[in-house]
Every structure is written in structure tokens, then in C-alpha cells.
Enzyme design. Structure first.
Site, short mmCIF file in Angstrom:
data_model
loop_
_atom_site.label_atom_id
_atom_site.label_comp_id
_atom_site.label_asym_id
_atom_site.label_seq_id
_atom_site.Cartn_x
_atom_site.Cartn_y
_atom_site.Cartn_z
N HIS A 47 4.89 78.30 53.93
CA HIS A 47 6.11 78.41 54.14
C HIS A 47 6.54 77.03 55.07
O HIS A 47 5.74 76.51 55.64
CB HIS A 47 6.33 79.52 55.24
CG HIS A 47 6.34 80.78 54.42
ND1 HIS A 47 6.78 82.04 54.78
CD2 HIS A 47 6.03 81.16 53.13
CE1 HIS A 47 6.57 82.73 54.21
NE2 HIS A 47 5.84 82.48 53.01
N GLU A 49 7.92 76.65 57.62
CA GLU A 49 7.59 76.71 59.11
C GLU A 49 6.28 76.26 59.37
O GLU A 49 5.91 75.74 60.48
CB GLU A 49 7.99 77.93 59.81
CG GLU A 49 9.66 78.34 59.69
CD GLU A 49 9.84 78.95 58.18
OE1 GLU A 49 10.66 80.18 58.47
OE2 GLU A 49 9.37 78.84 57.22
N CYS A 80 5.89 83.78 60.08
CA CYS A 80 6.14 82.38 60.62
C CYS A 80 6.54 82.60 62.03
O CYS A 80 6.44 81.68 62.89
CB CYS A 80 7.43 81.75 59.66
SG CYS A 80 6.68 81.25 58.05
#
Length: 143
Positions: A47, A49, A80
């Protein structure tokens, strides 16, 4: 947030869900920037993040980012949010809320749990209309 939106646009151009994240140091310098790369890397943890946190920690040579802030185009998921807590980020700014997969205002609400070691200051709705527009356009093209 504009840099995070640019990362989200680049992710969409690669066929990834358009989410972008930027980590900014207390002095305003950009430590890291990333967009989703889960498909490209065949990695469900890639992801925006997570990638930005990894990059910023490498730049700093530390697992702590306690004087840094994160800007992300979509409310972080529980994974995250937990990483943001562990990195000790100072502030979290996000664009669009995510009632289905979010882990901050929705779902697990990671920062509200007694087991959360660190909760950043939270600011949602930054450039929300633009962030939502990117997501809607991306998914409309998939249907």
C-alpha cells in the site's frame, strides 16, 4: 496533499488503485512518496502508506518518524494505521474517508484501541473531492 494526489494519479496510470502517500519531515522536506504497487509487486502489503513509511525510515535510518507527518489520499486501512502507529508519525492527513476498508474513522479504528501504542493527530477530508474523484473514475473504468 497535492504530492500525494500526484502519486495516486501515477498509481492509477499503472493500473493500481489510486492511492498516494507522502511523508513530510517537521522542517517541510519530503522524506518519501509512494503510490499503491500491490499488483506490480504481487504484494498485498504494498500500500502507498507502507511503501512511504519504509522509504522514510530508510532515509532516516530509524524505525521512528516522530517528527514527521503523513499525507494520504484515502483513509488508511487497519494494516497501514498500525504501521503509522508503530512508526510514531506525528500527524496523519487524509483525503477520502473509507467506510468499507478504513481503519481510522471506520472499521477497526486502530488509534482508538487501548492496545495502540501511539496515536497521531488526525485530520480527514483534505482535498476530499479530488481524492474521491480519482477513485470513482478508476473504478468506473473497471466496471
Amino acid at each position: 496533499m497535492l504530492a500525494a494526489l500526484a502519486e495516486a494519479e501515477a498509481a492509477a496510470a499503472r493500473g493500481e488503485v489510486p492511492v498516494g502517500a507522502v511523508v513530510v519531515a517537521g522542517n517541510g522536506s519530503v522524506l518519501a512518496r509512494a503510490g499503491n504497487r500491490t499488483r506490480e509487486l504481487a504484494d498485498p502489503t504494498a500500500h502507498a502508506e507502507m511503501l512511504a513509511i519504509r522509504q522514510a525510515c530508510a532515509v532516516r535510518g530509524s524505525e521512528r518518524l516522530d517528527d514527521a507527518d503523513m499525507y494520504v489520499t484515502l483513509e488508511p486501512c487497519a494494516m497501514c494505521a498500525a504501521a503509522i502507529s508503530l512508526a510514531r508519525l506525528r500527524r496523519l492527513y487524509w483525503g477520502a474517508s473509507d467506510p468499507k476498508g478504513g481503519g481510522v474513522e471506520h472499521g477497526a479504528r486502530v488509534f482508538s484501541q487501548r492496545t495502540c501504542h501511539h496515536a497521531p493527530e488526525l485530520y480527514g477530508g483534505i482535498e476530499e473531492t479530488r481524492a474521491i474523484g480519482l477513485l470513482r473514475t478508476f473504478f468506473a473504468g473497471r466496471r
